[in-house]
Design a protein around this motif. Structure first.
Motif, short mmCIF file in Angstrom:
data_model
loop_
_atom_site.label_atom_id
_atom_site.label_comp_id
_atom_site.label_asym_id
_atom_site.label_seq_id
_atom_site.Cartn_x
_atom_site.Cartn_y
_atom_site.Cartn_z
N ILE A 196 8.19 -9.99 1.69
CA ILE A 196 7.46 -9.78 2.97
C ILE A 196 6.05 -10.10 2.43
CG2 ILE A 196 6.94 -8.13 4.40
CD1 ILE A 196 9.61 -6.55 4.12
N VAL A 197 5.26 -10.72 3.19
CA VAL A 197 4.08 -10.93 2.88
C VAL A 197 3.04 -10.37 4.05
CG1 VAL A 197 1.96 -12.84 2.38
CG2 VAL A 197 4.29 -13.09 1.79
N PHE A 198 1.96 -9.46 3.62
CA PHE A 198 0.98 -8.86 4.62
C PHE A 198 -0.18 -9.56 4.57
CE2 PHE A 198 4.16 -5.47 3.82
CZ PHE A 198 4.30 -4.70 5.01
N LEU A 245 9.17 -12.98 5.46
CA LEU A 245 8.67 -12.49 6.50
C LEU A 245 7.34 -12.52 6.28
CD1 LEU A 245 8.81 -10.98 9.41
CD2 LEU A 245 9.17 -8.94 8.30
N HIS A 246 6.59 -13.17 7.14
CA HIS A 246 5.05 -13.29 7.14
C HIS A 246 4.41 -12.41 8.21
CE1 HIS A 246 4.64 -16.53 4.35
NE2 HIS A 246 5.83 -16.91 4.85
N LEU A 247 3.78 -11.11 7.80
CA LEU A 247 3.12 -10.24 8.87
C LEU A 247 1.82 -10.74 8.97
CD1 LEU A 247 5.07 -6.92 7.79
CD2 LEU A 247 5.69 -8.68 9.73
N LEU A 248 1.29 -11.37 10.22
CA LEU A 248 -0.17 -11.82 10.07
C LEU A 248 -1.38 -10.91 10.26
CD1 LEU A 248 0.63 -15.54 11.68
CD2 LEU A 248 1.14 -14.53 9.47
N SER A 249 -1.30 -10.08 11.21
CA SER A 249 -2.36 -9.20 11.80
C SER A 249 -2.72 -8.49 10.77
CB SER A 249 -1.85 -8.89 12.96
OG SER A 249 -1.63 -9.61 13.95
N ARG A 250 -4.39 -7.91 11.18
CA ARG A 250 -4.74 -6.92 10.17
C ARG A 250 -4.28 -5.69 10.24
NH1 ARG A 250 -10.93 -6.82 12.39
NH2 ARG A 250 -9.64 -7.42 14.38
N ILE A 251 -3.90 -4.95 9.32
CA ILE A 251 -3.04 -3.72 9.09
C ILE A 251 -4.03 -2.42 8.38
CG2 ILE A 251 -1.81 -4.56 7.19
CD1 ILE A 251 0.65 -3.02 8.43
N SER A 252 -3.65 -1.43 8.68
CA SER A 252 -4.04 -0.25 7.96
C SER A 252 -3.39 -0.02 6.74
CB SER A 252 -4.20 1.02 8.83
OG SER A 252 -3.06 1.71 8.93
N PRO A 253 -4.27 0.56 5.42
CA PRO A 253 -3.43 0.63 4.21
C PRO A 253 -2.25 1.68 4.43
CG PRO A 253 -5.69 0.66 3.65
CD PRO A 253 -5.54 0.71 5.35
N ALA A 254 -2.55 2.63 5.28
CA ALA A 254 -1.28 3.49 5.68
C ALA A 254 -0.06 3.01 6.40
CB ALA A 254 -1.80 4.79 6.36
N ARG A 255 -0.31 2.34 7.15
CA ARG A 255 0.73 1.55 7.91
C ARG A 255 1.36 0.54 7.04
NH1 ARG A 255 4.78 1.37 10.96
NH2 ARG A 255 4.91 0.51 12.92
N GLN A 256 0.77 -0.31 6.22
CA GLN A 256 1.37 -1.14 5.41
C GLN A 256 2.37 -0.33 4.59
OE1 GLN A 256 -1.09 -4.24 3.48
NE2 GLN A 256 0.18 -4.30 1.94
N GLU A 257 1.91 0.65 4.00
CA GLU A 257 2.63 1.58 2.96
C GLU A 257 4.10 2.06 3.58
OE1 GLU A 257 2.14 5.37 0.17
OE2 GLU A 257 0.77 4.91 1.21
N GLU A 258 3.80 2.43 4.87
CA GLU A 258 5.02 2.97 5.81
C GLU A 258 6.05 1.85 5.73
OE1 GLU A 258 2.78 6.01 8.99
OE2 GLU A 258 3.94 4.12 9.54
N LEU A 259 5.41 0.66 6.22
CA LEU A 259 6.47 -0.59 6.29
C LEU A 259 7.08 -0.88 5.03
CD1 LEU A 259 4.71 -2.77 8.93
CD2 LEU A 259 6.67 -1.32 9.37
#
Length: 368
Positions: free
Chosen positions: A248-250, A224-238
């Motif tokens: 999963i690649v951020f 799963l490739h998640l392409l957009s910019r993301i905050s560190p906190a939101r990335q940690e949640e996912l």
């Protein structure tokens, strides 16, 4: 007829949705204008925007659309004597105008999700929230124009359902960019079973990226490739939701060229959003020849037509089954062909022709 096109929403760093819409429609309108007997002038606020407009296009300067002077915009534009002013948003001031005005409301999603874009000034964000507490301010804004544009038939129906405007509503579809021109040489999008699942979009709660993440438990061997910019906190949640051994690649943001390359590499486009104003990534994937698996809602059916597989938004297993079903070469080829045929109807020249026709109707109506 003198048409002034509000190009102040074109970004000079990178395109967001409104910026890309403005840029593409501006070029298409300028190209179509001579044959239609229309003289087009572009309104800018940043000298850098001129370089992004058609070569040689006439321009006039105005304040930024986020300025406190915006309610007085019409008074400043009156001096140029346009016949019609078109804005790709609905915020341009109409007070005292002596010209026809076409405003654009892309969708009604911010009445359901009121969080404004974070890059706006604090006072604009506050006004945004207050504005969307009730339909009354929007009704007054849109009814102050001569016509209203939107990007989909779905939005047009939603406007009618809540009686958002008394004005004619014209649909100017948001056409996909041609990612094929950016794809790697020799790439064959959609030709192979999808080992890569690509999501392009924000990580707001209603985007429901959580279900995509959970679905990876049923899709071993795929990424799963998640392409957009993301905050560190939101990335940690996912990341905490991710099944063991899930790939999963951020990416944290990608260029258009990187986006095209990822979609071209044994991939499919996925989105399980619970709500949406349009669905441009779906259109872009279909135009490139990439299959899509998306949530089952009205706007996605309009954009994707028979070129996408539709699943319940919160059903991770149904999503995974739809992905696996497209491993079949015949099923995948049929979906790709249907998608390309469907999305070919969405073009900027067609949207430009509709805008020019609406402008002529406005001028005729005001002459009565």
């Amino acid at each position: 007829m003198r048409l002034f096109f509000d190009a102040r929403y074109i970004r000079t760093d990178f395109h967001d949705g409104i910026s890309r819409f403005s840029h593409e429609l501006a070029h298409a309108v300028f190209a179509a204008a001579p044959d239609a007997g229309v003289e087009v002038t572009f309104i800018v606020h940043d000298p850098g925007q001129v370089a992004l407009l058609p070569a040689g296009a006439p321009t006039v300067s105005l304040h930024a659309p986020t300025s406190v002077l915006e309610p007085l915009a019409a008074l400043r534009l009156n001096r140029y004597r346009p016949d019609v002013v078109y804005s790709p948003m609905q915020t341009i001031g109409a007070l005292g105008r002596r010209f026809g005005l076409i405003l654009t409301l892309h969708d009604t999603i911010y009445y359901r999700h009121r969080t404004p874009p974070r890059d706006l000034p604090w006072f604009v964000r506050l006004g945004w929230r207050l504005f969307h507490l009730t339909y009354a301010p929007q009704r007054a804004t849109l009814n102050a124009a001569d016509a209203v544009a939107t990007v989909s038939e779905t939005s047009k129906r939603q406007f009618a359902a809540v009686r958002l405007t008394k004005r004619e509503v014209v649909v100017l579809p948001n056409a996909p960019q041609r990612l094929a021109e950016l794809a790697p040489a020799g790439a064959m999008p959609g030709a192979a079973a999808a080992l890569n699942i690509v999501y392009m979009g924000s990580f707001m709660p209603y985007k429901n990226v959580e279900t995509l993440v959970r679905a990876m438990a049923h899709l071993p061997g795929r990424t799963l490739h998640l392409l957009s910019r993301i905050s560190p906190a939101r990335q940690e949640e996912l990341e905490k939701l991710a099944p063991a051994d899930a790939r999963i690649v951020f990416h944290g943001g990608v260029t258009d060229t990187e986006y095209a390359a990822l979609l071209s590499d044994a991939a499919l486009l996925a989105t399980l959003s619970l709500d949406e104003g349009y669905g441009l990534p779906i259109a872009e994937a279909l135009e490139l020849g990439v299959p899509a698996v998306v949530s089952d809602m009205e706007i996605f059916h309009e954009v994707g037509g028979p070129g996408a597989r539709y699943v319940p938004a919160r059903d991770a297993r149904a999503f995974a089954d739809a992905v696996i079903g497209l491993d079949d070469e015949g099923a995948r080829a049929a979906l790709v062909a249907a998608g390309r045929e469907h999305i070919a109807r969405f073009t900027w020249p067609e949207s430009a022709a509709r805008l020019l026709a609406a402008s002529r109707r406005v001028v005729a109506q005001r002459a009565r």
